[in-house]
Design an enzyme around this catalytic site. Structure first.
Site, PDB file in Angstrom:
ATOM      1  N   GLU A  23       0.800  -1.234   0.000  1.00 62.14           N
ATOM      2  CA  GLU A  23       0.000   0.000   0.000  1.00 62.14           C
ATOM      3  C   GLU A  23       0.831   1.281   0.000  1.00 62.14           C
ATOM      4  O   GLU A  23       0.633   2.157   0.842  1.00 62.14           O
ATOM      5  CB  GLU A  23      -0.979  -0.026   1.186  1.00 62.14           C
ATOM      6  CG  GLU A  23      -1.881  -1.252   1.139  1.00 62.14           C
ATOM      7  CD  GLU A  23      -2.785  -1.420   2.368  1.00 62.14           C
ATOM      8  OE1 GLU A  23      -2.705  -0.588   3.285  1.00 62.14           O
ATOM      9  OE2 GLU A  23      -3.556  -2.393   2.388  1.00 62.14           O
ATOM     10  N   ASN A  38       2.145  -4.622  -3.403  1.00 59.99           N
ATOM     11  CA  ASN A  38       0.738  -4.991  -3.220  1.00 59.99           C
ATOM     12  C   ASN A  38      -0.054  -3.738  -2.834  1.00 59.99           C
ATOM     13  O   ASN A  38       0.389  -2.947  -2.008  1.00 59.99           O
ATOM     14  CB  ASN A  38       0.690  -6.023  -2.070  1.00 59.99           C
ATOM     15  CG  ASN A  38      -0.641  -6.670  -1.860  1.00 59.99           C
ATOM     16  OD1 ASN A  38      -1.273  -7.135  -2.814  1.00 59.99           O
ATOM     17  ND2 ASN A  38      -1.087  -6.738  -0.603  1.00 59.99           N
ATOM     18  N   HIS A  70     -10.308  -5.822  -2.557  1.00 62.07           N
ATOM     19  CA  HIS A  70     -11.367  -5.711  -1.543  1.00 62.07           C
ATOM     20  C   HIS A  70     -12.515  -4.962  -2.214  1.00 62.07           C
ATOM     21  O   HIS A  70     -12.507  -3.731  -2.291  1.00 62.07           O
ATOM     22  CB  HIS A  70     -10.860  -4.958  -0.312  1.00 62.07           C
ATOM     23  CG  HIS A  70      -9.811  -5.715   0.440  1.00 62.07           C
ATOM     24  ND1 HIS A  70     -10.085  -6.898   1.088  1.00 62.07           N
ATOM     25  CD2 HIS A  70      -8.493  -5.476   0.622  1.00 62.07           C
ATOM     26  CE1 HIS A  70      -8.975  -7.348   1.672  1.00 62.07           C
ATOM     27  NE2 HIS A  70      -7.989  -6.504   1.388  1.00 62.07           N
ATOM     28  N   GLU A 123      -6.108 -10.404  -2.158  1.00 67.14           N
ATOM     29  CA  GLU A 123      -6.941 -10.289  -0.947  1.00 67.14           C
ATOM     30  C   GLU A 123      -8.423 -10.200  -1.313  1.00 67.14           C
ATOM     31  O   GLU A 123      -9.176  -9.404  -0.735  1.00 67.14           O
ATOM     32  CB  GLU A 123      -6.516  -9.053  -0.139  1.00 67.14           C
ATOM     33  CG  GLU A 123      -5.035  -9.035   0.223  1.00 67.14           C
ATOM     34  CD  GLU A 123      -4.610  -7.865   1.099  1.00 67.14           C
ATOM     35  OE1 GLU A 123      -5.492  -7.196   1.681  1.00 67.14           O
ATOM     36  OE2 GLU A 123      -3.394  -7.616   1.196  1.00 67.14           O
ATOM     37  N   ASP A 126     -12.194 -10.147  -1.624  1.00 64.84           N
ATOM     38  CA  ASP A 126     -13.478 -10.340  -0.948  1.00 64.84           C
ATOM     39  C   ASP A 126     -14.478  -9.360  -1.558  1.00 64.84           C
ATOM     40  O   ASP A 126     -14.091  -8.390  -2.205  1.00 64.84           O
ATOM     41  CB  ASP A 126     -13.401 -10.222   0.588  1.00 64.84           C
ATOM     42  CG  ASP A 126     -12.708  -8.984   1.108  1.00 64.84           C
ATOM     43  OD1 ASP A 126     -12.727  -7.941   0.407  1.00 64.84           O
ATOM     44  OD2 ASP A 126     -12.159  -9.026   2.224  1.00 64.84           O
TER      45      ASP A 126
HETATM   46  O1  G3I Z   1      -4.431  -9.484  18.193  1.00 64.80           O
HETATM   47  C1  G3I Z   1      -5.327  -8.546  18.796  1.00 64.80           C
HETATM   48  C2  G3I Z   1      -6.019  -9.189  19.989  1.00 64.80           C
HETATM   49  O2  G3I Z   1      -5.055  -9.489  20.979  1.00 64.80           O
HETATM   50  C3  G3I Z   1      -7.066  -8.215  20.549  1.00 64.80           C
HETATM   51  O3  G3I Z   1      -7.790  -8.840  21.562  1.00 64.80           O
HETATM   52  C4  G3I Z   1      -8.024  -7.800  19.442  1.00 64.80           C
HETATM   53  C5  G3I Z   1      -9.039  -6.758  19.932  1.00 64.80           C
HETATM   54  O4  G3I Z   1      -9.398  -5.872  18.940  1.00 64.80           O
HETATM   55  O5  G3I Z   1      -7.289  -7.227  18.381  1.00 64.80           O
HETATM   56  C6  G3I Z   1      -6.366  -8.138  17.796  1.00 64.80           C
HETATM   57  O6  G3I Z   1      -5.699  -7.514  16.730  1.00 64.80           O
HETATM   58  C7  G3I Z   1      -6.466  -7.318  15.575  1.00 64.80           C
HETATM   59  C8  G3I Z   1      -5.780  -8.064  14.438  1.00 64.80           C
HETATM   60  O7  G3I Z   1      -6.440  -7.821  13.204  1.00 64.80           O
HETATM   61  C9  G3I Z   1      -5.756  -9.584  14.656  1.00 64.80           C
HETATM   62  O8  G3I Z   1      -7.058 -10.073  14.738  1.00 64.80           O
HETATM   63  C10 G3I Z   1      -6.521  -5.852  15.258  1.00 64.80           C
HETATM   64  O9  G3I Z   1      -7.290  -5.185  16.244  1.00 64.80           O
HETATM   65  C11 G3I Z   1      -7.127  -5.612  13.905  1.00 64.80           C
HETATM   66  O10 G3I Z   1      -7.006  -4.241  13.562  1.00 64.80           O
HETATM   67  C12 G3I Z   1      -6.394  -6.433  12.863  1.00 64.80           C
HETATM   68  O11 G3I Z   1      -7.035  -6.233  11.633  1.00 64.80           O
HETATM   69  C13 G3I Z   1      -6.295  -6.671  10.515  1.00 64.80           C
HETATM   70  C14 G3I Z   1      -6.088  -5.508   9.561  1.00 64.80           C
HETATM   71  O12 G3I Z   1      -5.383  -5.979   8.418  1.00 64.80           O
HETATM   72  C15 G3I Z   1      -5.302  -4.367  10.146  1.00 64.80           C
HETATM   73  O13 G3I Z   1      -5.245  -3.321   9.215  1.00 64.80           O
HETATM   74  C16 G3I Z   1      -7.087  -7.756   9.824  1.00 64.80           C
HETATM   75  O14 G3I Z   1      -7.205  -8.897  10.670  1.00 64.80           O
HETATM   76  C17 G3I Z   1      -6.394  -8.135   8.524  1.00 64.80           C
HETATM   77  O15 G3I Z   1      -7.227  -9.024   7.802  1.00 64.80           O
HETATM   78  C18 G3I Z   1      -6.147  -6.882   7.701  1.00 64.80           C
HETATM   79  O16 G3I Z   1      -5.536  -7.222   6.509  1.00 64.80           O
HETATM   80  C19 G3I Z   1      -5.224  -6.153   5.624  1.00 64.80           C
HETATM   81  C20 G3I Z   1      -3.995  -6.573   4.845  1.00 64.80           C
HETATM   82  O17 G3I Z   1      -2.950  -6.885   5.726  1.00 64.80           O
HETATM   83  C21 G3I Z   1      -3.572  -5.474   3.884  1.00 64.80           C
HETATM   84  N1  G3I Z   1      -4.661  -5.072   3.038  1.00 64.80           N
HETATM   85  C22 G3I Z   1      -5.895  -4.719   3.711  1.00 64.80           C
HETATM   86  C23 G3I Z   1      -6.348  -5.844   4.641  1.00 64.80           C
HETATM   87  C24 G3I Z   1      -7.665  -5.511   5.317  1.00 64.80           C
HETATM   88  O18 G3I Z   1      -7.533  -4.422   6.197  1.00 64.80           O
END
Ligand code: G3I
Length: 450
Positions: free
Chosen positions: A157, A198, A234, A262, A264
């Site tokens: 990004e 990416n 996305h 990615e 969806d």
């Molecule tokens: O690990 C913590 C956990 O300990 C806590 O209890 C929980 C409470 O909110 O949060 C957990 O972390 C989260 C993490 O995912 C793991 O589940 C974060 O809050 C959350 O913000 C994070 O979101 C991820 C996101 O990237 C962050 O921007 C998504 O799972 C993930 O699918 C997403 O993936 C991104 C790609 O890397 C790049 N492109 C966009 C895509 C979607 O945003």
């Protein structure tokens, strides 16, 4: 708990997410997506969460897909939460699972503006220090998995929507050279891994994808190791860019591979049969565009089940973005992917869905009245069970039009003897009283046949 009928003037205070249940299909009889993809010379992947790789989730991840991308496990904030202290547990687990299932791994991601450790983002660094930190990070992570990662999303990004460089820790500290340097360092650490840039909103021909195109062209001209571009994809229901295939082709013509990294397709909830049919068409057209271009090598979905998607929490009111529902039943979208890969399904794809919507109709200082409405469109039920988990100690005291039990935070409500049938186009509701204190968050309801 006794069942009784109860009526209230319903003013909905809080409305819950409606979770989808589609009629399960005998998907085991259909050719797995990975076999169909292989016959087309393609790789089909999914993002995964390491801790979930058991049971049905593990079975489907292992049997349907030929590539895994760690959704979060390889990001800098995950692997080095404290400077010099590493946590490779989930990343190692995913790599081991992939190896045991004959799958590729897409490494994701080395250089990003998000999900970096606090010590890095909160620090004050000179350009030389920042450059050294980045080089060490890349060398350490790519080196650890040398020979085990088919492709790395090296830079994630880097662009704004207008095609200018995004203002980030990296761009602001190092200028645009950070991109070429990151690729060069990654190549040094694993010369066999394919190296990608990416980004999102670069699926069609537009200012952002043209900036990416121009960057790749200049990197190639300068001899920088760049092997491919990742189009995240996305997407929003019904909005697959018309220029997707043309865009994939122009990158291929530059001499790089393309991956849909990615994919969806989110929709406004609740899902219904019309939306699910559109979603099938959307998945199918994206996969077909990749199939049509020989240098498009991989289509990866960003989570394969609606129970493991980033969409619902990021876009409130939207969801159902993946090819399997939350109960691991394949949705029409699954068959869209399958058909684009040349599959002929042995079972007609489910065309409809039943949903459960939770709402709080009245609330007072210690209690509240809630209801769940189960609606079917293009599908039907002859029995049902709605389950949810309360997040704040709520306790059901009485229910009507369903038999509800609660064990700890887990609630399970099955139909009463007289309302198990939910015909296509109809709905049934049940209600309950419950106690609460502190807060009363709306839970996600899972619907299944009883
Ligand atoms: O690990 C913590 C956990 O300990 C806590 O209890 C929980 C409470 O909110 O949060 C957990 O972390 C989260 C993490 O995912 C793991 O589940 C974060 O809050 C959350 O913000 C994070 O979101 C991820 C996101 O990237 C962050 O921007 C998504 O799972 C993930 O699918 C997403 O993936 C991104 C790609 O890397 C790049 N492109 C966009 C895509 C979607 O945003």
């Amino acid at each position: 708990m006794r069942s009784l009928r109860f009526g209230l003037p319903l003013v909905s205070l809080f409305t819950g997410v409606a979770l989808l249940f589609t009629a399960p299909a005998a998907h085991a009889a259909d050719t797995p997506l990975r076999d169909l993809a292989a016959a087309k010379g393609k790789v089909i992947g999914t993002a995964v969460t390491g801790s979930k790789l058991t049971g049905t989730y593990g079975d489907l991840a292992g049997s349907q897909f030929s590539s895994l991308t760690p959704g979060n496990a390889m990001k800098w904030g995950t692997v080095e939460p404290t400077q010099g202290t590493f946590n490779w547990t989930e990343a190692d687990q995913i790599v081991a699972f992939a190896q045991a299932h004959g799958q590729q791994v897409r490494g994701h991601t080395l250089v990003w503006h998000s999900q970096n450790p606090g010590w890095l983002t909160n620090g004050t660094w000179t350009s030389a220090q920042l450059s050294s930190l980045l080089q060490n990070h890349i060398s350490t992570e790519v080196g650890r998995y040398k020979g085990k990662i088919a492709a790395w999303d090296v830079v994630n990004e880097p662009f704004n929507e207008d095609g200018s460089y995004r203002s980030t820790l990296w761009y602001n500290g190092l200028g645009s050279d950070y991109i070429a340097n990151a690729l060069t360092w990654a190549h040094a650490a694993d010369p066999d891994a394919k190296l990608y840039i990416n980004d999102y909103n670069v699926e069609g021909v537009n200012a952002k994808s043209t900036a990416l195109y121009n960057l790749v062209k200049s990197l190639k001209a300068a001899g920088v190791p760049i092997d491919g571009v990742g189009l995240q994809a996305h997407l929003v229901l019904g909005q697959v860019p018309a220029t997707l295939q043309q865009n994939i082709q122009r990158f291929a013509d530059l001499g790089v591979d393309v991956a849909i990294t990615e994919l969806d397709v989110r929709m406004a909830l609740p899902a219904d049969s019309t939306k699910l049919a559109q979603q099938k068409a959307d998945f199918k057209s994206v996969v077909a565009a990749c199939v049509a271009v020989s240098r498009c090598v991989n289509v990866t979905v960003w989570g394969f089940t609606d129970s493991d998607s980033w969409v619902d929490s990021t876009f409130p009111g939207y969801g159902a973005a993946t090819p399997y529902d939350a109960n691991y039943a394949p949705k029409p979208a699954y068959y869209g992917i399958s058909e684009a890969l040349g599959g002929t399904t042995t079972t007609p794809p489910p065309t409809g869905a039943c949903t459960a919507a939770y709402s709080v109709s009245s609330q007072w200082n210690t209690g509240f009245t809630g209801q769940v409405t189960i609606s079917c469109s293009g599908a039907s039920l002859s029995s049902w069970k709605a389950t949810w988990t309360y997040g704040a100690g709520q306790q059901i005291t009485q229910a009507w039009n369903a038999v509800c039990t609660q064990s700890g935070a887990a609630v399970s409500c099955t139909n009463a003897s007289y309302n198990g049938t939910v015909a296509d186009g109809s709905s049934v509701s049940f209600g309950f009283n419950a106690a609460w204190s502190g807060s009363n968050p709306v839970p996600a309801v899972t619907l299944s046949p009883a």
